[in-house]
Design a protein around this motif. Structure first.
Motif, short mmCIF file in Angstrom:
data_model
loop_
_atom_site.label_atom_id
_atom_site.label_comp_id
_atom_site.label_asym_id
_atom_site.label_seq_id
_atom_site.Cartn_x
_atom_site.Cartn_y
_atom_site.Cartn_z
N ALA A 139 0.85 -1.19 0.00
CA ALA A 139 0.00 0.00 0.00
C ALA A 139 0.88 1.24 0.00
O ALA A 139 0.45 2.32 -0.38
CB ALA A 139 -0.89 0.00 1.23
N SER A 140 2.12 1.04 0.39
CA SER A 140 2.96 2.22 0.55
C SER A 140 4.42 1.78 0.57
O SER A 140 4.82 0.98 1.41
CB SER A 140 2.57 2.89 1.86
OG SER A 140 3.69 3.29 2.56
N GLY B 115 -2.05 -5.86 7.63
CA GLY B 115 -2.70 -7.03 7.05
C GLY B 115 -3.93 -7.58 7.73
O GLY B 115 -4.67 -8.30 7.10
N LEU B 116 -4.18 -7.26 9.00
CA LEU B 116 -5.37 -7.82 9.64
C LEU B 116 -6.60 -7.35 8.87
O LEU B 116 -6.86 -6.16 8.77
CB LEU B 116 -5.46 -7.37 11.10
CG LEU B 116 -6.61 -7.98 11.89
CD1 LEU B 116 -6.31 -9.43 12.24
CD2 LEU B 116 -6.89 -7.20 13.15
N GLY C 189 -5.53 1.62 7.01
CA GLY C 189 -6.14 0.60 6.15
C GLY C 189 -6.86 -0.49 6.92
O GLY C 189 -7.53 -1.33 6.32
N ARG C 190 -6.70 -0.52 8.25
CA ARG C 190 -7.41 -1.55 9.01
C ARG C 190 -8.89 -1.24 9.10
O ARG C 190 -9.69 -2.11 9.38
CB ARG C 190 -6.84 -1.70 10.43
CG ARG C 190 -5.45 -2.26 10.54
CD ARG C 190 -5.18 -3.40 9.63
NE ARG C 190 -4.30 -2.98 8.56
CZ ARG C 190 -4.39 -3.40 7.31
NH1 ARG C 190 -5.30 -4.25 6.96
NH2 ARG C 190 -3.57 -2.96 6.41
N ALA C 191 -9.28 0.04 8.98
CA ALA C 191 -10.70 0.40 9.05
C ALA C 191 -11.29 0.15 7.67
O ALA C 191 -11.21 0.99 6.78
CB ALA C 191 -10.85 1.85 9.47
#
Length: 667
Positions: A186-187, A454-455, A480-482
DNA sequence: GGACTAAGAGAGTTTCTAGT
DNA sequence: ACTAGAAACTCTCTTAGTCC
């Protein structure tokens, strides 16, 4: 029709065999890899990078099938942490039958991986496992059709990802048949110097001349309409209240009283690194001078400093509990005057604290307020914290809060494997925690940065970082987890804190990273290739010189008969090194003289000891292998090695000596 | 004052050992 | 045979010290 469009059409055709319909932007991102170019795919979290990977794998699978070469089709999907292995397999099941996928779990050793490799088409594993297998078995990288590097921004320095790429460069890079490299992230991060330089470095490390990202306007629209829109981070500032400040003031006062007892000059400010340094230095001086009083005071000052640091973030009960435990552990029968003094001060302080029964910690109450605010029907919240202690303490605390209980919000925690400071979690407990979070038994999960990457819980609609800021990649990842629509990402921190400063720096770096990607997109391909080739040449020469050194080390591996094995305690000669044998995972002596004369065996305990009467050092255990006499397994800590020139070297692990001398394997 | 290095803490992973 | 824990390793970040 251009070649590119051809590929797209072909891809869409493949999708009929998938159990999902890919978005247009996902097809665009997959294109370079389907053209057979090594490629880094970078797109924001939640946009289905693993699905893109599955799509690419499926494309090549069909291609190999058409050419009747399916037997050669092998894919490795590497992930940075173990809990991602099973998660990514689930995604691939949308494109492949599950009997073509293999999860390499922790009980696989290199030999077993080597044997299982031939059974399935796609294996999922951590990089260290692949690295060990490449080193210890006949498996080579050119056996693979594709290698996926999930979260490929790790491919740097000595990370196992980069170690695998070093093997790639030194073994298959110059060959015509080599695996297709696909990096997913992602980054890419901004690195230490210029972010654009960093991008080229990452490309060179991964041997990728292209970076797929969203360029096309239509793709951007497609992404924004289909994937829940990105969130903006908000920082929620906390002002400490008078109660906390008064507690801190009290601690400072007690510390200065303790300091006076040992006639110390003015103490440094509590909670800062200078104070820790002061503790460390004074402790050293006290130990040298054998000054017991000073040692005692330092011990208490240290504990008070810990309390000072904890009381801002942790529930007061937790801090009190820790302090009480310290007091309980340090009780002795006949305390010195100083010790009694310190003890009484701490006890007074504890009594004072007990009175504050309805004390409110502003940071914690903010956390609870946030959870209540964002809690919805079927929502999930992730609370990220810095240490294991935070996870446990916060989880216990949150589960006691009435406001949360009444709303049916229960809380679990997640940390990495192993036991540190008595806080432990094994793999089953990890799995259980994640499962409970997914199925809703836990509506809130408190976790260390193990959960940052990753979760994947689709219903997770808010992430709260509780005094936790890592680097710019961490900021992007935690956001990104949300995953759910209208997700929120909040950082809770004290106003003016170091964390605020770092978070701001991370945002700037993130911006610079975007900029670097724009430069990449705009720049002439030839100019980029020049820069890329320059970096890659540098990398290759470094790897070459490393491998030369490595070969030299290989050559000077000593003949084992030139070392002798002696008892570590009494230095008695035991046997010559040529009698050492290796049989996974242990080392044995096959010397007859050793068995008959140098040891005493205790049959009931299945152990053997040094035969020198005054010594009796334990040297190892008896191991019974089917249908043969017992083997004498040597404990590395019981022995020492004598090298030519009579130099004695004790090793603490077998890998140390086995890298010095050649040890034969048992047949 | 800025750049670099080293050490320490806290996180992770894998391997090895020892106890049940 | 299984399992838990220790040890050994890496990574990132922070701080302190040194050099230019």
């Amino acid at each position: 029709m251009s070649k590119n469009e051809d590929i797209l059409v072909e891809l869409l055709d493949q999708t009929l065999k998938l159990r999902f319909v890919p978005h247009k932007f996902q097809l665009s991102l997959a294109k370079n890899s389907c053209l057979g170019e090594n490629n880094i795919i970078t797109v924001r979290t939640g946009s289905g990078k693993t699905l893109i990977a599955a799509l690419i794998a499926r494309y090549w699978y069909e291609k190999y099938a058409k050419q009747d070469k399916l037997a050669d089709f092998k894919v490795a999907f590497i992930v940075p942490t173990r809990n991602l292995v099973s998660q990514q397999i689930k995604v691939f099941e949308k494109a492949f039958a599950s009997n073509e996928l293999l999860e390499i779990s922790e009980n696989y050793n290199p030999q077993k991986i080597f044997c299982s490799f031939w059974l399935r088409k796609i294996i999922f594993l951590t990089p260290q496992k692949l690295f060990n297998t490449l080193n210890q078995t006949n498996l080579t990288l050119d056996s693979f059709t594709i290698i996926f590097f999930d979260e490929c921004h790790h491919t740097n320095d000595k990370h196992p990802y980069n170690e695998i790429m070093k093997i790639y460069y030194s073994t298959v890079f110059h060959k015509t048949v080599k695996p297709l490299i696909v990096g997913l992230t992602a980054s890419l991060g901004a690195g230490k110097g210029s972010p654009y330089d960093h991008l080229i470095n990452m490309c060179a490390n991964l041997d990728c001349k292209t970076v797929s990202n969203i360029i096309d306007h239509d793709d951007q629209v497609d992404l924004d309409t289909n994937i829940p829109s990105p969130l903006t981070d908000t920082i929620h500032f906390i002002d400490l209240n008078t109660e906390i400040n008064s507690i801190k003031f009290n601690i400072q006062f007690i510390c200065s009283q303790l300091g006076l007892k040992v006639k110390s000059k003015q103490l440094p400010k509590l909670g800062h690194s200078e104070f820790e340094q002061f503790i460390f230095d004074t402790n050293k001086v006290a130990a040298i001078e054998m000054n017991r009083d000073l040692l005692t005071v330092v011990e208490y000052l240290n504990e008070l400093n810990l309390f000072y640091q904890r009381c801002e973030d942790f529930p007061l009960e937790y801090c009190i509990e820790k302090l009480k435990k310290f007091v309980k552990d340090s009780v002795v029968e006949e305390p010195t005057t100083i010790k009694s003094f310190c003890m009484s001060k701490i006890n007074d302080f504890l009594i004072e604290l007990e009175k504050k029964s309805n004390f409110i910690n502003p940071k914690l109450s903010c956390l609870i307020k946030m959870i209540l605010k964002y809690n919805k029907e079927n929502s999930r919240g992730l609370v990220l914290v810095r240490t294991r202690h935070h996870t446990k303490a916060l989880c216990e605390y949150l589960n006691k809060v009435n406001d949360l209980k009444e709303n049916g919000i229960s809380c679990g925690f997640l940390i990495g494997l192993g036991c540190v400071d008595g806080i432990s979690m094994n793999e089953n407990q990890q799995r259980e925690s994640i499962e409970n979070f997914k199925n809703g038994k836990f509506k809130v999960l408190v976790a260390t940065d193990i959960a940052q990457e990753g979760l994947d819980v689709p219903t997770c609609n808010y992430v709260i970082r509780y005094e936790f800021v890592s680097n710019e990649i961490g900021t992007v990842q935690s956001r990104g987890r949300a995953r759910a629509k209208h997700g929120q990402c909040i950082l809770i921190t004290t106003r003016g804190s170091l964390n605020e400063k770092r978070e701001n720096e991370n945002c700037i770096k993130e911006e610079m990273m975007e900029q670097a990607l724009k430069i990449f997109n705009a720049i002439e391909k030839n100019q980029f290739l020049n820069e890329f080739n320059f970096k890659q040449a540098k990398l290759l020469s470094m790897i070459r010189s490393l491998s030369n050194n490595y070969n030299q080390i290989e050559k000077i591996l000593m003949d084992s008969s030139r070392v002798d094995v002696h008892c570590r305690d009494c230095s008695q000669f035991l046997f010559n090194g040529s009698n050492l044998r290796y049989r996974e995972p242990s080392y044995f002596s096959i010397c007859k003289l050793f068995k008959d004369n140098m040891i005493n065996v205790d049959i009931s305990k299945q152990k053997f000891f040094c035969s020198v009467k005054s010594c009796g050092k334990e040297l190892g255990r008896l191991v019974q292998i089917r249908n043969s006499s017992p083997l004498y397994m040597i404990d590395i800590k019981g022995i020492t090695f004598k090298f030519p020139g009579n130099k004695m070297v004790p090793y603490s692990k077998w890998s140390g000596i086995s890298s010095q001398i050649s040890i034969q394997e048992f047949k």
